[in-house]
Design an enzyme around this catalytic site. Structure first.
Site, PDB file in Angstrom:
ATOM      1  CB  CYS A 103     -27.989 -21.026 -13.459  1.00  0.00           C
ATOM      2  SG  CYS A 103     -26.949 -20.620 -15.264  1.00  0.00           S
ATOM      3  N   GLY A 104     -30.236 -19.652 -14.796  1.00  0.00           N
ATOM      4  CA  GLY A 104     -30.892 -18.782 -15.585  1.00  0.00           C
ATOM      5  C   GLY A 104     -30.589 -19.042 -16.963  1.00  0.00           C
TER       6      GLY A 104
END
Length: 469
Positions: free
Chosen positions: A416-417
């Site tokens: 993800c981030g």
């Protein structure tokens, strides 16, 4: 006249104290209300009005608790059809608090029943000085009209009329005070600034610059961010009147045996960091990192009908998690594991782990041709901005159903981030029998920092809906 804003992190919620010399109104209060009582006590003023702009979708309001504690009446939109005792408001009504006049206008669009409060400081002038516009207009954005199935175009049309025929007719200097700021999913592209003016928004708000109504409707009914599950639940809870906080079960400290007995019929929610969850966790537990956008993802992922028991680093963390769960209507928190994971594993109980791999490790696997499925659990817009070639995009909340698109026997890396959402995703896949799940610690932020790709703008903005998450 005094206006004081109270901003609640994670749900990116702004509530307000509108005060005269002796009395005040609380506008769109959050559920845990002590902050309003403490501030007004210090100011030496009395809470005499509780004003709601609409039935909030993303959080549980504190109107019932505030009315119980202060005796102040609750004012709501007439079209909300609320079940609790209240004063109904519609277009043309007005309220006075000392030298403050509050005029009510109906501003449908984000929701059908929405109203706004136009404020005039009678002592200083006859023109409106401020408007509490709820989720109709934000700084840099407008409220999303797509939360009611089958009504998105109808509500977008009403929103256009509301903005152009009502709010934009207010004086250019009129201050706007919305109920949300950047980080909320009640809009698409809110700015980080938490208040503005009609004139500034008229000039720089992208949605207000769309003159053509058809184009405006199209803009707000396509490619909107996903709406969490709890949005529809919170709306109805707020309409009926939330349970008073003092009536909710107080989470108790549970020893290992008590925890094991309860967990058979409850959801185990591990609120520790994704790294800690990766080290050791109770099988089939959910991981929602308390440092992430915790309440939003809890409301999105946790079954609301289930009792919840927590795994945390300590009591303080468990208490914080409980408070944030209450903010999104997850009230069935039974207790927390008293000895934490240390106490659990030192008594010899079963635990599992999730390998955490760094960006260089992931890059090495890819270049060595190892058979690895990379699942990017960010939102579609983030994925399209920048992603690893060959990565499959399944937003984390969609993994609940779309896990069937993946091979449970394949080596699977989630990214993800930063590692937080992918940590959530790992816990979901493990519940469905996936055996070779790894988490990309550092996420796309670390991947870019290691020089393997350009920086993802959405991943590095702390005030963005998924920034650093």
């Amino acid at each position: 006249m005094l206006i004081q804003q109270i901003f609640t992190e994670k749900i990116a919620h702004s509530s307000y104290i509108l005060a005269g010399d002796k009395n005040c109104a609380i506008i769109d209060p959050r559920r845990d209300i002590d902050i309003y009582l403490d501030i007004t006590r210090d100011m030496g003023i009395k809470i005499t009005h509780i004003l709601e702009t609409h039935l909030h979708a993303d959080f549980i309001s504190g109107h019932m608790d505030l009315a119980k504690r202060t005796g102040a009446p609750i004012y709501t939109p007439e079209k909300a059809n609320c079940d609790f005792e209240h004063v109904s408001l519609s277009e043309g009504d007005s309220i006075e608090i000392e030298d403050i006049r509050i005029d009510i206008i109906e501003t449908p669009g984000h929701t059908p029943e929405h109203i706004s409060y136009i404020i005039t400081d009678i002592i200083r002038g006859k023109e409106p000085v401020a408007v509490f516009c709820g989720d109709t207009m934000f700084v840099g954005d407008v409220g999303r009209p797509d939360l009611f199935p089958g009504r998105a175009e109808e509500l977008a049309s009403k929103l256009y009329d509301t903005l152009h025929e009502k709010l934009l007719n207010l004086p250019e200097f009129c201050e706007i005070y919305p109920t949300h700021g950047a980080g909320s999913l009640c809009g698409r592209a809110m700015a980080s600034k938490r208040s503005s003016t009609i004139g500034y928004e008229r000039k720089y708000n992208y949605a207000l610059l769309i003159d053509d109504k058809t184009e405006f409707i199209d803009s707000l009914t396509n490619d909107m961010p996903s709406a969490p599950d709890h949005f529809s639940r919170c709306t109805e809870i707020n309409r009926k009147g939330p349970e008073l906080l003092k009536k909710l079960h107080i989470p108790e400290a549970l020893n290992n045996d008590a925890f094991r007995n309860i967990m058979r019929d409850a959801v185990v929610l591990d609120v520790r960091s994704f790294e800690s969850f990766g080290g050791q966790h109770i099988p089939d537990s959910y991981n929602i990192d308390i440092n992430s956008n915790f309440p939003t993802y809890a409301g999105w992922l946790i079954p609301p009908e289930k009792n919840i028991i927590l795994v945390s680093d300590n009591y303080t963390q468990a208490f914080e998690a409980c408070q944030q769960l209450h903010r999104v209507g997850l009230d069935k928190v039974e207790g927390y594991l008293e000895g934490g994971m240390y106490g659990w594993v030192t008594e010899g109980f079963t635990a599992k782990h999730v390998p955490q791999i760094s960006a260089p490790e992931l890059n090495d696997r890819m270049h060595k041709g190892e058979k690895t499925t990379i699942v990017d659990v960010r939102e579609k817009s983030e994925y399209e901005e920048f992603h690893i070639e060959g990565a499959v995009n399944i937003p984390v909340h969609e993994l609940r159903e779309r896990y069937t698109e993946l091979d449970p026997d394949a080596e699977t890396v989630l990214i993800c981030g930063s590692g937080q959402r992918s940590g959530m995703g790992c816990s979901l896949l493990l519940q469905h029998g996936f055996r070779k799940v790894m988490n990309a610690a550092g996420g796309m932020t670390g991947y870019a920092a290691a020089g393997f790709g350009h920086e993802c703008p959405m991943c590095v903005l702390p005030w963005a809906p998924f920034g650093n998450r």
